[in-house]
Every structure is written in C-alpha cells, then in structure tokens.
Design a protein around this motif. Structure first.
Motif, mmCIF file in Angstrom:
data_model
loop_
_atom_site.group_PDB
_atom_site.id
_atom_site.type_symbol
_atom_site.label_atom_id
_atom_site.label_comp_id
_atom_site.label_asym_id
_atom_site.label_seq_id
_atom_site.Cartn_x
_atom_site.Cartn_y
_atom_site.Cartn_z
ATOM 1 N N LEU A 229 0.834 -1.200 0.000
ATOM 2 C CA LEU A 229 0.000 0.000 0.000
ATOM 3 C C LEU A 229 0.869 1.251 0.000
ATOM 4 O O LEU A 229 0.619 2.192 -0.762
ATOM 5 N N ARG A 230 1.884 1.259 0.837
ATOM 6 C CA ARG A 230 2.802 2.412 0.858
ATOM 7 C C ARG A 230 3.432 2.623 -0.522
ATOM 8 O O ARG A 230 3.555 3.764 -0.999
ATOM 9 N N GLY A 231 3.819 1.521 -1.169
ATOM 10 C CA GLY A 231 4.414 1.633 -2.495
ATOM 11 C C GLY A 231 3.432 2.148 -3.530
ATOM 12 O O GLY A 231 3.798 2.981 -4.384
ATOM 13 N N GLU A 232 2.185 1.690 -3.472
ATOM 14 C CA GLU A 232 1.196 2.167 -4.444
ATOM 15 C C GLU A 232 0.915 3.647 -4.248
ATOM 16 O O GLU A 232 0.813 4.411 -5.233
ATOM 17 N N LEU A 233 0.782 4.093 -3.019
ATOM 18 C CA LEU A 233 0.517 5.506 -2.764
ATOM 19 C C LEU A 233 1.666 6.378 -3.276
ATOM 20 O O LEU A 233 1.438 7.437 -3.880
ATOM 21 N N ALA A 234 2.901 5.936 -3.067
ATOM 22 C CA ALA A 234 4.055 6.694 -3.550
ATOM 23 C C ALA A 234 4.076 6.754 -5.070
ATOM 24 O O ALA A 234 4.381 7.800 -5.668
ATOM 25 N N THR A 235 3.731 5.640 -5.718
ATOM 26 C CA THR A 235 3.690 5.621 -7.182
ATOM 27 C C THR A 235 2.592 6.521 -7.713
ATOM 28 O O THR A 235 2.783 7.234 -8.716
ATOM 29 N N ALA A 236 1.443 6.514 -7.043
ATOM 30 C CA ALA A 236 0.340 7.373 -7.477
ATOM 31 C C ALA A 236 0.743 8.840 -7.425
ATOM 32 O O ALA A 236 0.417 9.621 -8.330
ATOM 33 N N VAL A 237 1.456 9.236 -6.378
ATOM 34 C CA VAL A 237 1.921 10.616 -6.268
ATOM 35 C C VAL A 237 2.796 10.979 -7.465
ATOM 36 O O VAL A 237 2.670 12.070 -8.046
ATOM 37 N N GLU A 238 3.682 10.073 -7.858
ATOM 38 C CA GLU A 238 4.555 10.322 -9.009
ATOM 39 C C GLU A 238 3.739 10.462 -10.287
ATOM 40 O O GLU A 238 4.006 11.348 -11.118
ATOM 41 N N GLN A 239 2.747 9.605 -10.458
ATOM 42 C CA GLN A 239 1.902 9.669 -11.660
ATOM 43 C C GLN A 239 1.105 10.975 -11.691
ATOM 44 O O GLN A 239 0.998 11.631 -12.726
ATOM 45 N N HIS B 6 2.901 -6.681 -8.223
ATOM 46 C CA HIS B 6 2.803 -5.604 -9.216
ATOM 47 C C HIS B 6 3.423 -4.311 -8.678
ATOM 48 O O HIS B 6 4.124 -3.604 -9.398
ATOM 49 N N VAL B 7 3.134 -4.003 -7.413
ATOM 50 C CA VAL B 7 3.678 -2.779 -6.824
ATOM 51 C C VAL B 7 5.200 -2.848 -6.777
ATOM 52 O O VAL B 7 5.903 -1.868 -7.091
#
Length: 386
Positions: A49-59, A304-305
């Motif tokens: 979850l932490r990884g997905e949130l960080a990736t979303a911020v980048e996107q 996936h994350v």
C-alpha cells in the motif's frame, strides 16, 4: 493514460482485503487467513500500500493540475478493524506521507463490531479518524445466522456507544433488510436498536443474492427462498418511516443522516462525480474521466507494486456518453435530484411521463424522486436513458 483532475472533490479509498470469516452473502474482494495461507499478510499488504501511494503521487505529479488536497479518506473492506488501532493508524500515516489532507478532511473506517473495543476507538480517534461505519445488519440472531455474521446482536449498539464515548461525532450503522426468515418484528427490533444507539447516520440495503456466493448456492438448492420484491419495498418504506420520524433524513436512496454534516462526504464524492484514488487489491479509481482497477489477489497486488507502476489490471477512458449515463444513474438517487439541464433533448421528453406516474417531482429545475420513485429508482434511470 491519465488526463487531468476533473475539478471536483478528491478522495482516497483504501481497500483492506482481510476477513476473519466469509459472510455467505458477500462477493467483495476479501480473503480469510486460510484462503491466503502464506501468500500475503497484513504486513506485506501495508508495505505494498505504501508503495502504491508513492507511485500514485509520481503519476499525478505529471498531470497539468496540481494534486488537490485530500477531502475524504475511506478505509473499507473486508474488515479494516482486523488491523487493530495501530494498523489503521499506520494506514493513515501512509496516506499523510504522500498526500496533503484538507484541514477538515473526513476520515472514515469500516469496522466489524466484534473486532473493536473502547481502546480501539480511542486509538483511531487519536490517529485522526473522524467517522466510523459499523456493520450491524440485524438485531435478530436468526437473521445474522442466515447471513453468516459472527457478531452477537447487541455488540453493534455497544460498539457505537464506545465510538461516541471516544469522541466520534459521526457514527454509522449498516442494516441489511429482506433476509430470508426476517419478519416485520425482526426489522422493528433492529430499528429500535439503531435508534437507541444514538448514531447520526444509517445505511440500509436490501439483500441481493450475488452469483457465486454461499447464499446464492443455498437459494439455488431451495434451502432458502429468494428475497421477495414486494416484501423488500414494504421493508424499505418501514425503515424510511421510522428513521424519518426520528429525525434522520434520506439524502441518497439507501442513506439517512441526522444533519448535513452527518452525511458521508466520501460517498457523496462518488455520487457527485468527483475524483478518487482507490488503493489496495481490487480497488477502483477515477480521475478526470479515466477509470482503472487494481489486480485482486493481495499477493499479485504486492508483486505488481514491487515491479513499479500502478498495480492496475485494466483501464478505461470514459466517453462523454458514458460519463453522462453514470451522472444520471448516480445523481437521480440523491435527495438534491438530477439537474434537468444535464438531460439531452430526447431524455427530457420522458420527464413529464415520470412525473405523471408519480415517480418524481420537478423542483427548481431538478428532477427529484418521490417516495414511490425511490422504490423504483432503477426503472426511472432506464426510462430516462432509453
């Protein structure tokens, strides 16, 4: 793939895929410990979850418009309360580490009454949660048994009291009506319990027999009767009458609130066409007319994350026509109604007939469902869009 933010409220939904047991009527993306084995755990899920949130911020940083402050957060499932107070605090910390919350952000978690306690509510209130939604379903033991619910009938009311004592102003209780074997008296007892709990929000949903569930198999084998539409309509009217008399006013077909501030702002974001990020296995997102949904299994989600990028299983760009259809489907269910200027000319021709049939009224250039229209909301939508 992303276009830009749509300009409405921005929310974040976090999906917790864990349950202690599987309820017979549920077709949500949830897993018991036995079903997962060693393939995933709350710890590996939180790391992903932490990884997905960080990736979303980048996107989102690549979009023309700056990422809006987060107006609402909703932690759902599954059974978020299985994470415990510290686990839910860690979820909120993960969101805060990547996004800016609005000063008045609404932060909700769903909870199973059996996995809560006074200490649990005190912990999550201190962490920053502002709203709790408790799954009550029914006060009748035999109804809970048919639903495969594990909590004792009085526990939901007790949990609501504990949440209020911990400082939660906004507490919701969920009801399910129309379960095979439920009598009018059972529903009345459930409503008595809800009103005695003193909560400021109630959600009530008719039982739907979803394909692939244990309940569906029991109905198919003839062990249980399918819910009766006439009974469901009568039960809905009974619920609305009792809640309305107690000062809880409907603002969406299945939701009642004691005041405007008690309404679930996160769900209103969905119904009003806002943007949201759905984080976690199987969660759905929508930003500026683009929708995507995550892979479902927690182990595949984490994989996936770890490989980078959003863990999306699929994407779709909604056409203007599709966005219009969704706007009509959702907005017509709200007490504020559907703005008539959003309808195409061919659709406005249907409005007079819907009003003549007693299903809606025209107020301030909006189409607002009547009490009878709420019972037939899906039919009103079909008529408008046909």
């Amino acid at each position: 793939m992303l276009r830009d933010f749509g300009g409405g409220a921005f929310g974040i939904y976090v999906h917790v895929p864990f349950c202690a047991t599987r309820c017979g009527y549920c077709d949500f993306n949830t897993y018991t410990a036995g079903e997962l084995g060693t393939s995933a755990s709350p710890e590996s899920w939180l790391d992903a979850l932490r990884g997905e949130l960080a990736t979303a911020v980048e996107q989102f940083a690549a979009l023309p418009t700056a990422t809006p402050d987060v107006a609402t957060i909703f932690v759902g499932g599954g059974t978020p309360s299985l994470l415990g107070g510290d686990g839910l605090a860690a979820v909120l910390d993960a969101v805060r580490a990547n996004f800016t919350l609005a000063p008045d952000a609404e932060v909700t978690t769903e909870s199973n009454p059996e996995s809560t306690s006074p200490e649990f509510f005190e912990r999550i209130r201190a962490a920053g949660f502002t709203r709790v939604s408790l799954g009550m379903q029914s006060a009748a033991p035999h109804v809970l048994k048919v639903l495969d619910r594990t909590h004792t009938p009085g526990r939901a009311v007790a949990a609501a009291g504990e949440a209020r004592a911990a400082g939660f102003e906004h507490v919701n209780l969920d009801l399910i009506y129309g379960t095979p074997g439920e009598r009018d008296g059972d529903l009345d007892a459930s409503l008595d319990a809800v009103l005695a709990a003193g909560v400021d929000h109630v959600s009530a949903y008719s039982l739907i027999v979803e394909d692939g569930t244990a309940l569906a198999r029991r109905v198919r084998r003839g062990e249980l009767p399918a819910p009766d539409d006439d009974v469901l309509a009568a039960r809905y009217e009974r619920i609305d009458a009792r809640l309305s008399a107690a000062g809880l006013t409907w603002y969406e077909v299945s939701n009642w609130a004691a005041s405007d501030s008690a309404r679930c702002r996160h769900n209103l974001g969905y119904w009003d066409g806002g943007d949201w990020l759905g984080a976690g296995p199987g969660a759905h997102s929508h930003v500026g007319g683009v929708r995507w949904w995550n892979v479902k299994h927690p182990a595949r989600y984490a994989d996936h994350v770890a490989r980078g990028g959003l863990p999306a299983a699929g994407w779709e760009n909604l056409t203007p026509g599709e966005q219009h259809t969704e706007r009509v489907m959702l907005t017509v269910r709200l007490r504020t109604g559907l703005p008539l200027n959003e309808l195409a000319h061919t659709e406005t021709a249907t409005v007079d007939r819907i009003i003549a049939d007693g299903l809606a009224t025209r107020t301030d250039d909006r189409l607002i469902l009547t009490n009878r229209g709420r019972l037939l909301a899906d039919g009103v939508v079909r008529d408008l869009l046909s």
